[in-house]
Design a protein around this motif. Structure first.
Motif, mmCIF file in Angstrom:
data_model
loop_
_atom_site.group_PDB
_atom_site.id
_atom_site.type_symbol
_atom_site.label_atom_id
_atom_site.label_comp_id
_atom_site.label_asym_id
_atom_site.label_seq_id
_atom_site.Cartn_x
_atom_site.Cartn_y
_atom_site.Cartn_z
ATOM 1 N N ARG A 227 0.833 -1.203 0.000
ATOM 2 C CA ARG A 227 0.000 0.000 0.000
ATOM 3 C C ARG A 227 0.870 1.256 0.000
ATOM 4 O O ARG A 227 1.887 1.318 0.678
ATOM 5 C CB ARG A 227 -0.903 0.014 1.232
ATOM 6 C CG ARG A 227 -1.919 -1.107 1.279
ATOM 7 C CD ARG A 227 -2.876 -0.892 2.446
ATOM 8 N NE ARG A 227 -3.796 -2.002 2.578
ATOM 9 C CZ ARG A 227 -3.599 -3.067 3.352
ATOM 10 N NH1 ARG A 227 -2.502 -3.134 4.074
ATOM 11 N NH2 ARG A 227 -4.481 -4.029 3.405
ATOM 12 N N SER A 276 4.271 10.690 -0.722
ATOM 13 C CA SER A 276 3.609 9.385 -0.751
ATOM 14 C C SER A 276 4.653 8.291 -0.887
ATOM 15 O O SER A 276 5.746 8.506 -1.434
ATOM 16 C CB SER A 276 2.606 9.303 -1.913
ATOM 17 O OG SER A 276 3.279 9.373 -3.159
ATOM 18 N N THR A 319 -8.587 0.206 8.580
ATOM 19 C CA THR A 319 -9.441 0.621 7.474
ATOM 20 C C THR A 319 -10.741 1.217 7.994
ATOM 21 O O THR A 319 -11.270 0.793 9.033
ATOM 22 C CB THR A 319 -9.749 -0.568 6.535
ATOM 23 O OG1 THR A 319 -10.419 -0.098 5.381
ATOM 24 C CG2 THR A 319 -10.603 -1.606 7.226
ATOM 25 N N ILE A 347 -2.361 8.125 4.841
ATOM 26 C CA ILE A 347 -3.676 7.651 4.405
ATOM 27 C C ILE A 347 -3.522 6.990 3.036
ATOM 28 O O ILE A 347 -2.938 7.580 2.117
ATOM 29 C CB ILE A 347 -4.705 8.799 4.318
ATOM 30 C CG1 ILE A 347 -4.817 9.518 5.665
ATOM 31 C CG2 ILE A 347 -6.064 8.269 3.876
ATOM 32 C CD1 ILE A 347 -5.682 10.774 5.615
ATOM 33 N N HIS A 348 -4.043 5.770 2.935
ATOM 34 C CA HIS A 348 -4.065 5.057 1.648
ATOM 35 C C HIS A 348 -5.491 5.067 1.122
ATOM 36 O O HIS A 348 -6.417 4.637 1.818
ATOM 37 C CB HIS A 348 -3.587 3.618 1.820
ATOM 38 C CG HIS A 348 -3.865 2.736 0.631
ATOM 39 N ND1 HIS A 348 -3.114 2.796 -0.519
ATOM 40 C CD2 HIS A 348 -4.818 1.788 0.427
ATOM 41 C CE1 HIS A 348 -3.590 1.916 -1.387
ATOM 42 N NE2 HIS A 348 -4.616 1.294 -0.843
ATOM 43 N N ARG A 349 -5.676 5.565 -0.109
ATOM 44 C CA ARG A 349 -7.007 5.612 -0.709
ATOM 45 C C ARG A 349 -7.054 4.627 -1.861
ATOM 46 O O ARG A 349 -6.435 4.865 -2.905
ATOM 47 C CB ARG A 349 -7.322 7.032 -1.183
ATOM 48 C CG ARG A 349 -7.464 7.988 -0.004
ATOM 49 C CD ARG A 349 -7.992 9.338 -0.406
ATOM 50 N NE ARG A 349 -8.411 10.063 0.788
ATOM 51 C CZ ARG A 349 -7.603 10.808 1.537
ATOM 52 N NH1 ARG A 349 -6.344 10.944 1.222
ATOM 53 N NH2 ARG A 349 -8.071 11.427 2.606
ATOM 54 N N ARG A 352 -11.390 3.540 -6.367
ATOM 55 C CA ARG A 352 -12.831 3.492 -6.143
ATOM 56 C C ARG A 352 -13.514 2.651 -7.216
ATOM 57 O O ARG A 352 -13.035 2.546 -8.358
ATOM 58 C CB ARG A 352 -13.415 4.894 -6.163
ATOM 59 C CG ARG A 352 -12.825 5.824 -5.117
ATOM 60 C CD ARG A 352 -13.122 5.359 -3.721
ATOM 61 N NE ARG A 352 -12.469 6.203 -2.736
ATOM 62 C CZ ARG A 352 -12.341 5.885 -1.464
ATOM 63 N NH1 ARG A 352 -12.802 4.730 -1.026
ATOM 64 N NH2 ARG A 352 -11.739 6.690 -0.619
ATOM 65 N N GLU A 358 -16.862 10.399 -5.385
ATOM 66 C CA GLU A 358 -15.752 10.864 -4.559
ATOM 67 C C GLU A 358 -16.244 11.972 -3.625
ATOM 68 O O GLU A 358 -17.023 12.845 -4.043
ATOM 69 C CB GLU A 358 -14.629 11.424 -5.443
ATOM 70 C CG GLU A 358 -13.830 10.370 -6.185
ATOM 71 C CD GLU A 358 -12.814 9.677 -5.302
ATOM 72 O OE1 GLU A 358 -12.678 10.105 -4.125
ATOM 73 O OE2 GLU A 358 -12.189 8.708 -5.746
ATOM 74 N N GLN A 366 -8.428 16.115 2.068
ATOM 75 C CA GLN A 366 -9.302 15.054 1.572
ATOM 76 C C GLN A 366 -10.187 14.546 2.707
ATOM 77 O O GLN A 366 -9.725 14.352 3.831
ATOM 78 C CB GLN A 366 -8.457 13.894 1.025
ATOM 79 C CG GLN A 366 -9.252 12.744 0.463
ATOM 80 C CD GLN A 366 -9.815 13.067 -0.908
ATOM 81 O OE1 GLN A 366 -9.111 13.591 -1.755
ATOM 82 N NE2 GLN A 366 -11.080 12.782 -1.113
ATOM 83 N N PHE A 368 -12.373 11.691 4.642
ATOM 84 C CA PHE A 368 -12.305 10.242 4.793
ATOM 85 C C PHE A 368 -13.484 9.588 4.081
ATOM 86 O O PHE A 368 -14.605 10.129 4.076
ATOM 87 C CB PHE A 368 -12.326 9.833 6.265
ATOM 88 C CG PHE A 368 -11.084 10.220 7.032
ATOM 89 C CD1 PHE A 368 -9.852 9.718 6.656
ATOM 90 C CD2 PHE A 368 -11.155 11.085 8.120
ATOM 91 C CE1 PHE A 368 -8.696 10.060 7.359
ATOM 92 C CE2 PHE A 368 -10.021 11.432 8.822
ATOM 93 C CZ PHE A 368 -8.783 10.923 8.434
ATOM 94 N N ASP A 372 -10.908 3.648 3.112
ATOM 95 C CA ASP A 372 -9.598 4.277 3.296
ATOM 96 C C ASP A 372 -8.818 3.517 4.368
ATOM 97 O O ASP A 372 -9.389 3.034 5.357
ATOM 98 C CB ASP A 372 -9.755 5.734 3.733
ATOM 99 C CG ASP A 372 -10.182 6.642 2.596
ATOM 100 O OD1 ASP A 372 -10.172 6.167 1.440
ATOM 101 O OD2 ASP A 372 -10.526 7.807 2.860
ATOM 102 N N LEU A 374 -5.812 3.842 7.131
ATOM 103 C CA LEU A 374 -5.053 4.823 7.897
ATOM 104 C C LEU A 374 -3.813 4.170 8.501
ATOM 105 O O LEU A 374 -3.875 3.045 9.011
ATOM 106 C CB LEU A 374 -5.901 5.412 9.026
ATOM 107 C CG LEU A 374 -7.311 5.903 8.662
ATOM 108 C CD1 LEU A 374 -7.962 6.534 9.887
ATOM 109 C CD2 LEU A 374 -7.263 6.880 7.495
#
Length: 599
Positions: A227, A276, A319, A347-349, A352, A358, A366, A368, A372, A374
């Protein structure tokens, strides 16, 4: 004329062979075979005690390994090694080797083998391996060569180096002392170093190029991509970015790190950079840049509470579930730090589902959303409270952060312990125990984490090997083997006689102990020299070298057992890689002895 061995000696040899076959076949675990061996010795000696002993004395022989100083020493060394790992004391050495291995893996391994060889010439084998073991385990964890491919070759290099001087191992000192008592001249520290160096020239290519290919890879393959977490790196007054541009230091950062929207010009304190990367990469980048991935007041509070409660800081992935109150909130508006005393550092998104709406940004932050992930730092109890109260699902077990504040202390304890043993001021058993106690007292290793440092497989294997060595000696099996060997060597040429002595002592070393081999083999070497009309010194050196050729079984030497758990080795790995090395060393050492002494 050599008589028939006693039934105790026959039984001792049979149990030893049975244990070896059981280990080599690999159909039963090492722990079960070791415990069965101890049980057979205990029951056998109870009903058929040795001469002039009581039935209960057999229990002492069988179980003496569990209280033996060698086992206690190994456990203490494991605990000290654990202290170096959990405090991050070895990170600088691991990072240096990581750079070398990434530059060229073969060059890194060769450099490591040469360093291990040279160190063990002047320092006892065990402390050298204790220092190197956690470095290479950590190197493997950082993406370097698998520990299963480096530890056996590294251990062999240490053992060969220790063979090169009289102070390299305690066994060398023992053989030299016994030889002096029997009338041989006192050997200097480097008396036989040239002979070993010649053999090392032939052995090193095998350790470097062949042995790693014979060993498996114990690294766990990742079944999914790691991730990537987004975070905001805060530039502090002490940051190396203060007053510099990011491009000046970017080459020093992990390859997985990426930055977005980097401001132009020189960077200043309190600026935030969008960054990131994977969890490990973010942690490494923040360490190198000396920046914060969460507000400094939160991090300071977590560290202060950790010091006060003596509880380690942990990082865990969580999550956001459909019931979480965080959905639709931003990190600043969530109040996570105030409510639970934890810090969200990334934070990993996930991607979708097509058509999923979104949640829009709020002030550049951003919101939550369900799914997501964390990356959260804090004390274990606080992390659990946060997960329960805000309906978060913990995805992975907690990963404790290194206690870097104690890194220098742990390193100092290890260096002091190794140094005292190396110069002969204290026995390795005493210095290792003292070091382990200091690791506990100073908090480098927590009492409730000792189980992670110790290996049950190694403990029962050491206990079984000590029991086997004792019964081989007490039953007369070792003496009988030596007599048979002396009788057969009188018809062989000098080179063959030297090789045979070395092989016989090597056999005893790998299945009993090097101390037993030294005690039994040195007087036999003198007797054989007298019978064959040869100078005793080369034959004594053949015994000394044979005592050090302990590569073929894990029970042969304590460093063999130290690496067994960390390298995920089986008994057959030692046989497969060690037997060819033994034959290579016996051949080259025998030839070198013949040439050196003009036999």
């Amino acid at each position: 004329m050599i008589g028939v061995p006693s039934y105790h000696a026959i039984a001792a040899m049979a149990v030893t062979i049975a244990m070896f076959v059981g280990f080599a076949r690999g159909k039963m675990s090492v722990e079960i075979i070791s415990l069965l061996t101890i049980a057979v010795i205990a029951v056998g000696l109870y009903f058929f005690p040795l001469p002039d002993t009581k039935p209960t004395d057999g229990l002492t022989t069988a179980f003496s390994g569990f209280g033996h100083y060698a086992l206690i020493t190994i456990c203490a060394l494991m605990i000290m090694g654990r202290g170096l790992v959990v405090t991050g004391a070895l990170d600088p050495a691991a990072r240096f080797l990581e750079r070398v291995f990434k530059l060229n893996g073969q060059l890194g391994l060769l450099l490591s083998l040469v360093v291990a060889f040279l160190l063990s010439m002047g320092v006892n084998d065990t402390p050298v391996m204790v220092l190197l073991l956690p470095i290479f385990v950590q190197l493997a964890a950082r993406g370097g060569m698998a520990s299963s491919k480096t530890l056996i070759p590294l251990n062999a290099a240490v053992l060969i180096g220790g063979m090169a001087t009289t102070i390299g191992t305690s066994t060398n000192i023992l053989v030299a002392s016994i030889a002096v008592d029997l009338g041989l001249r006192q050997m200097s520290v480097f008396s036989f170093t040239p002979i070993v160096l010649v053999s090392a020239i032939f052995a090193l290519p095998y350790l470097w190029l062949v042995m790693p290919r014979m060993l498996g890879d114990n690294r766990v393959e990742k079944t999914h991509a790691s991730r990537r977490f987004e975070t905001r790196l805060r530039i502090t007054e002490n940051s190396i970015l203060n007053g510099r541009e990011l491009s000046e230091v970017f080459s020093r950062l992990p390859a997985e790190i990426e930055f977005g929207d980097v401001p132009l010009g020189l960077l200043r304190p309190n600026q935030r950079l969008r960054m990131s990367g994977t969890h490990e990469a973010i942690e490494e980048a923040s360490r190198i840049l000396r920046g914060d991935t969460a507000p400094s007041w939160v991090l300071d509070r977590i560290k202060r509470r950790s010091d006060e409660s003596r509880v380690d800081i942990a990082v865990v992935e969580m999550t956001v579930t459909v019931d979480s109150r965080l959905i639709g909130r931003t990190l600043p508006s969530s109040g996570i730090a105030d409510l639970y005393g934890v810090a969200v550092i990334g934070i990993h998104r996930p991607d979708r589902i097509l058509g999923e709406r979104e949640i829009p940004l709020e002030g550049g932050e951003q919101r939550f959303a369900e799914g997501d992930v964390l990356l959260v730092m804090g004390l274990p109890d606080d992390l659990q409270s946060f997960a329960r109260a805000d309906s978060l699902l913990i995805l992975e077990g907690m990963r404790e952060l290194p206690r870097r504040s104690k890194a220098l202390l742990a390193g100092g304890i290890m260096v002091g312990s190794v140094g005292l043993a190396s110069v002969g001021f204290l026995p390795i058993a005493i210095s290792a125990l003292a070091g382990a106690i200091l690791m506990f007292v100073t908090g480098c290793v927590k009492f409730d984490r000792v189980g992670r440092a110790l290996s049950a497989k190694v403990i029962v294997l050491v206990a079984a090997s000590i029991a086997i060595g004792k019964i081989i000696l007490d039953s007369g099996a070792a003496e009988w083997i030596g007599g048979v060997m002396a009788l057969g060597l009188q018809h062989l040429p000098p080179a063959a006689a030297l090789a045979a002595i070395m092989l016989a002592v090597t056999f005893l070393t790998n299945f009993a102990s090097n101390a037993t081999a030294a005690t039994v083999g040195t007087p036999i070497a003198f007797a054989i020299a007298t019978r064959l009309g040869l100078p005793p010194e080369p034959l004594v050196l053949a015994v000394l070298f044979g005592c050090n050729l302990c590569y073929a079984t894990p029970i042969a030497y304590q460093t063999n057992m130290l690496i067994m758990s960390e390298g995920s080795y089986e008994f057959r790995d030692y046989i497969r890689t060690g037997v060819p090395l033994v034959l290579l060393m016996v051949t080259t050492l025998s030839i070198a002895l013949v040439v050196t002494y003009g036999l």
